[in-house]
Structures are given as C-alpha cells and as structure tokens.
Design a protein around this motif. Sequence first.
Motif, PDB file in Angstrom:
ATOM      1  N   PRO A 160      13.623   1.741 -14.735  1.00 35.84           N
ATOM      2  CA  PRO A 160      13.324   2.526 -13.526  1.00 35.84           C
ATOM      3  C   PRO A 160      12.233   1.907 -12.653  1.00 35.84           C
ATOM      4  CG  PRO A 160      13.450   3.944 -15.446  1.00 35.84           C
ATOM      5  CD  PRO A 160      13.472   2.544 -15.966  1.00 35.84           C
ATOM      6  N   ALA A 161      12.364   2.123 -11.359  1.00 30.23           N
ATOM      7  CA  ALA A 161      11.376   1.615 -10.399  1.00 30.23           C
ATOM      8  C   ALA A 161      10.084   2.403 -10.490  1.00 30.23           C
ATOM      9  CB  ALA A 161      11.940   1.697  -8.992  1.00 30.23           C
ATOM     10  N   ALA A 162       8.981   1.700 -10.283  1.00 32.05           N
ATOM     11  CA  ALA A 162       7.687   2.372 -10.247  1.00 32.05           C
ATOM     12  C   ALA A 162       7.323   2.818  -8.833  1.00 32.05           C
ATOM     13  CB  ALA A 162       6.607   1.441 -10.773  1.00 32.05           C
ATOM     14  N   PHE A 163       7.826   2.079  -7.846  1.00 30.08           N
ATOM     15  CA  PHE A 163       7.495   2.376  -6.444  1.00 30.08           C
ATOM     16  C   PHE A 163       8.720   2.970  -5.743  1.00 30.08           C
ATOM     17  CE2 PHE A 163       4.442  -0.831  -7.637  1.00 30.08           C
ATOM     18  CZ  PHE A 163       3.263  -0.400  -7.038  1.00 30.08           C
ATOM     19  N   LYS A 164       8.464   3.997  -4.955  1.00 32.40           N
ATOM     20  CA  LYS A 164       9.521   4.620  -4.159  1.00 32.40           C
ATOM     21  C   LYS A 164       8.996   4.809  -2.731  1.00 32.40           C
ATOM     22  CE  LYS A 164      11.540   7.045  -8.100  1.00 32.40           C
ATOM     23  NZ  LYS A 164      11.917   8.349  -8.697  1.00 32.40           N
ATOM     24  N   ARG A 165       9.870   4.532  -1.793  1.00 30.55           N
ATOM     25  CA  ARG A 165       9.445   4.624  -0.394  1.00 30.55           C
ATOM     26  C   ARG A 165       9.432   6.071   0.064  1.00 30.55           C
ATOM     27  NH1 ARG A 165      11.187   0.434   4.381  1.00 30.55           N
ATOM     28  NH2 ARG A 165       9.711   1.191   5.955  1.00 30.55           N
ATOM     29  N   ILE A 200       0.057  -9.687  -3.024  1.00 28.51           N
ATOM     30  CA  ILE A 200       1.217  -8.880  -2.623  1.00 28.51           C
ATOM     31  C   ILE A 200       1.114  -7.478  -3.207  1.00 28.51           C
ATOM     32  CG2 ILE A 200       3.716  -8.619  -2.883  1.00 28.51           C
ATOM     33  CD1 ILE A 200       3.898 -11.707  -2.783  1.00 28.51           C
ATOM     34  N   PHE A 201       0.777  -7.392  -4.497  1.00 31.31           N
ATOM     35  CA  PHE A 201       0.690  -6.074  -5.124  1.00 31.31           C
ATOM     36  C   PHE A 201      -0.453  -5.254  -4.568  1.00 31.31           C
ATOM     37  CE2 PHE A 201       3.399  -7.671  -8.658  1.00 31.31           C
ATOM     38  CZ  PHE A 201       4.341  -6.667  -8.593  1.00 31.31           C
ATOM     39  N   ASN A 202      -1.554  -5.904  -4.228  1.00 27.95           N
ATOM     40  CA  ASN A 202      -2.658  -5.160  -3.617  1.00 27.95           C
ATOM     41  C   ASN A 202      -2.202  -4.496  -2.314  1.00 27.95           C
ATOM     42  OD1 ASN A 202      -4.478  -5.758  -5.631  1.00 27.95           O
ATOM     43  ND2 ASN A 202      -5.402  -7.486  -4.552  1.00 27.95           N
ATOM     44  N   ASP A 203      -1.407  -5.214  -1.532  1.00 24.05           N
ATOM     45  CA  ASP A 203      -0.882  -4.628  -0.294  1.00 24.05           C
ATOM     46  C   ASP A 203       0.123  -3.518  -0.586  1.00 24.05           C
ATOM     47  OD1 ASP A 203      -2.399  -6.148   1.452  1.00 24.05           O
ATOM     48  OD2 ASP A 203      -0.895  -7.729   1.640  1.00 24.05           O
ATOM     49  N   LEU A 204       0.957  -3.722  -1.608  1.00 25.23           N
ATOM     50  CA  LEU A 204       1.939  -2.699  -1.953  1.00 25.23           C
ATOM     51  C   LEU A 204       1.272  -1.422  -2.464  1.00 25.23           C
ATOM     52  CD1 LEU A 204       4.877  -1.817  -2.318  1.00 25.23           C
ATOM     53  CD2 LEU A 204       4.877  -2.977  -4.548  1.00 25.23           C
ATOM     54  N   VAL A 205       0.244  -1.576  -3.283  1.00 25.76           N
ATOM     55  CA  VAL A 205      -0.448  -0.407  -3.843  1.00 25.76           C
ATOM     56  C   VAL A 205      -1.116   0.421  -2.742  1.00 25.76           C
ATOM     57  CG1 VAL A 205      -2.403   0.291  -5.291  1.00 25.76           C
ATOM     58  CG2 VAL A 205      -0.748  -1.376  -6.142  1.00 25.76           C
ATOM     59  N   LYS A 206      -1.501  -0.226  -1.649  1.00 29.87           N
ATOM     60  CA  LYS A 206      -2.102   0.512  -0.530  1.00 29.87           C
ATOM     61  C   LYS A 206      -1.148   1.588  -0.003  1.00 29.87           C
ATOM     62  CE  LYS A 206      -4.910  -3.351   1.174  1.00 29.87           C
ATOM     63  NZ  LYS A 206      -5.034  -4.370   2.251  1.00 29.87           N
ATOM     64  N   LYS A 223       1.641   7.827   4.045  1.00 29.04           N
ATOM     65  CA  LYS A 223       2.400   6.852   3.260  1.00 29.04           C
ATOM     66  C   LYS A 223       3.543   6.230   4.058  1.00 29.04           C
ATOM     67  CE  LYS A 223       1.297   8.614  -1.339  1.00 29.04           C
ATOM     68  NZ  LYS A 223       0.146   9.403  -0.882  1.00 29.04           N
ATOM     69  N   ALA A 224       4.192   7.015   4.895  1.00 29.80           N
ATOM     70  CA  ALA A 224       5.295   6.484   5.691  1.00 29.80           C
ATOM     71  C   ALA A 224       4.810   5.372   6.614  1.00 29.80           C
ATOM     72  CB  ALA A 224       5.955   7.600   6.488  1.00 29.80           C
ATOM     73  N   ALA A 225       3.681   5.589   7.271  1.00 33.11           N
ATOM     74  CA  ALA A 225       3.119   4.578   8.161  1.00 33.11           C
ATOM     75  C   ALA A 225       2.667   3.351   7.372  1.00 33.11           C
ATOM     76  CB  ALA A 225       1.949   5.158   8.949  1.00 33.11           C
ATOM     77  N   ALA A 226       2.128   3.592   6.178  1.00 28.80           N
ATOM     78  CA  ALA A 226       1.675   2.483   5.342  1.00 28.80           C
ATOM     79  C   ALA A 226       2.845   1.605   4.918  1.00 28.80           C
ATOM     80  CB  ALA A 226       0.937   3.014   4.119  1.00 28.80           C
ATOM     81  N   PHE A 227       3.983   2.217   4.623  1.00 24.74           N
ATOM     82  CA  PHE A 227       5.165   1.436   4.262  1.00 24.74           C
ATOM     83  C   PHE A 227       5.651   0.595   5.450  1.00 24.74           C
ATOM     84  CE2 PHE A 227       6.002   3.890   0.308  1.00 24.74           C
ATOM     85  CZ  PHE A 227       6.322   2.819  -0.506  1.00 24.74           C
ATOM     86  N   VAL A 228       5.590   1.154   6.637  1.00 23.98           N
ATOM     87  CA  VAL A 228       5.981   0.395   7.830  1.00 23.98           C
ATOM     88  C   VAL A 228       5.088  -0.836   7.969  1.00 23.98           C
ATOM     89  CG1 VAL A 228       6.066   0.425  10.344  1.00 23.98           C
ATOM     90  CG2 VAL A 228       6.973   2.357   9.043  1.00 23.98           C
ATOM     91  N   THR A 229       3.787  -0.658   7.805  1.00 28.95           N
ATOM     92  CA  THR A 229       2.859  -1.786   7.886  1.00 28.95           C
ATOM     93  C   THR A 229       3.166  -2.821   6.816  1.00 28.95           C
ATOM     94  OG1 THR A 229       1.104  -0.399   8.806  1.00 28.95           O
ATOM     95  CG2 THR A 229       0.424  -2.464   7.759  1.00 28.95           C
ATOM     96  N   PHE A 230       3.458  -2.356   5.608  1.00 30.58           N
ATOM     97  CA  PHE A 230       3.742  -3.280   4.518  1.00 30.58           C
ATOM     98  C   PHE A 230       4.989  -4.110   4.809  1.00 30.58           C
ATOM     99  CE2 PHE A 230       5.901  -4.233   0.453  1.00 30.58           C
ATOM    100  CZ  PHE A 230       4.946  -5.062  -0.111  1.00 30.58           C
ATOM    101  N   PHE A 231       6.069  -3.434   5.205  1.00 24.31           N
ATOM    102  CA  PHE A 231       7.341  -4.136   5.381  1.00 24.31           C
ATOM    103  C   PHE A 231       7.438  -4.914   6.696  1.00 24.31           C
ATOM    104  CE2 PHE A 231       8.787  -1.187   2.046  1.00 24.31           C
ATOM    105  CZ  PHE A 231       9.383  -2.116   1.206  1.00 24.31           C
ATOM    106  N   GLU A 232       6.701  -4.496   7.711  1.00 19.74           N
ATOM    107  CA  GLU A 232       6.808  -5.171   9.007  1.00 19.74           C
ATOM    108  C   GLU A 232       5.703  -6.197   9.252  1.00 19.74           C
ATOM    109  OE1 GLU A 232       7.213  -2.394  12.193  1.00 19.74           O
ATOM    110  OE2 GLU A 232       9.085  -1.529  11.396  1.00 19.74           O
ATOM    111  N   THR A 233       4.595  -6.075   8.534  1.00 20.40           N
ATOM    112  CA  THR A 233       3.463  -6.977   8.765  1.00 20.40           C
ATOM    113  C   THR A 233       3.050  -7.730   7.502  1.00 20.40           C
ATOM    114  OG1 THR A 233       2.648  -5.514  10.520  1.00 20.40           O
ATOM    115  CG2 THR A 233       1.100  -7.133   9.624  1.00 20.40           C
TER     116      THR A 233
END
Length: 198
Positions: A192-197, A96-102, A109-119
């Motif tokens: 604090p969060a480490a990841f931000k969309r 999961i983290f490997n996919d999130l770090v991508k 980055k915006a497209a990568a987040f879409v892929t992460f959350f939708e796929t």
Amino acid sequence: MSAPKIYYWPIKARAQFAILLAAYAQQPLDWEKSPDWPAFKSQTNFGQLPHLVDGDLKISQSNAIARYLSRKFGLQGDSDADFAISEQLIEETVDIFNDLVKTRLAADKAAAFVTFFETDLPKHFGYLEAFLPSASGFASKITAGDIAIFSAINIILDVGPNVLDNFPKLKAFYEGLSQNAGIKSYLDQNIPAAFKRE
C-alpha cells in the motif's frame, strides 16, 4: 546465519529503499510487517522505525540501514566514481522526500501538492534527467543510488502517475529496472501507498 530482519509497517515509505536493495540483489531479508509498537520502541537505537537486526548488529535510521545493506550486497559500485555517483543519488532522494513530506504538513495540502508537482518535482527530475547518461543506469553498473531513485519514483507514482512523461530517459530507466526479477517480485506484492494526494 539467519537473514537480516527489518522492522517496518507494510507501506511504501522509509523502509522501501532498503527492501528494494535486497530484492534487486536477490538476497534474503526478513520483513517484520507487524512490529509490536510501541513496545518494540525501546529495542531500537533512536526510538523509531525502520530498524534492522543482523546477527548482533542493530541499526536504526533508514539510510544507514540502506547503506549497510548496499555494502553487504555489493551495491556500492566498482570504483570511487561509482560510489560517488551512488551517494549523490541517495542524498538527492532525501531532498525529494523532504519536499514530498511538506505536502503532508502543509495547512493547505491541495496547494502544497500543486507546488510539489508543478515546481519542486520537475526541478529534481530535470537534474536527474541531465545526470542520467543512459537508461541502463547512472554509473557503470546498478548501485544503491539507482535503487534509491527507483524507490522514490515508485512512491511518487502512487500520487502522480504521469510524473515521468516529460523525462524520457528517467522513464526508460525506471521501466527497465522494474523488470529486474527481484524488484518485479516486490512490486507484485502491491504494498500500500504511504502518500495520497489530497
């Protein structure tokens, strides 16, 4: 004997799993949130954080630290089956983290987040939902693997607050574990969060 000490910055990232193990077990763990970096780098085994010191023992690598603490705190299960389930869950969080770090490394980055959350994430959560027998946990008792999954979900909720909506068992599991006294105390610190969309 003094408590183990973990060195990592005050963000929800690679050290959180280990810190949550201590919180759940209500065992002492000192957290050095302002390591003298990079001066401290030479004292670590592999030139990186998190790093744990427990007496004369020095441990680097986040999951090695977590596995050490899970053994120390009795969170590896009561049977071979419990241990096997726990280990699988820990490795699933790595995927999961490997996919999130991508998403951080992607040019778009915006497209990568879409892929992460939708796929990517629905695939992982779908497997976990099917693997979870009940909201009380994955094995016969709470193990390090349960804490690993909880930690991963907690980090992801910072960037996707509705990610559990289609996974009712996983959502009930997360909400139930969040009421553990030690975990609740950790969550109340609002690290604090480490990841931000993007």
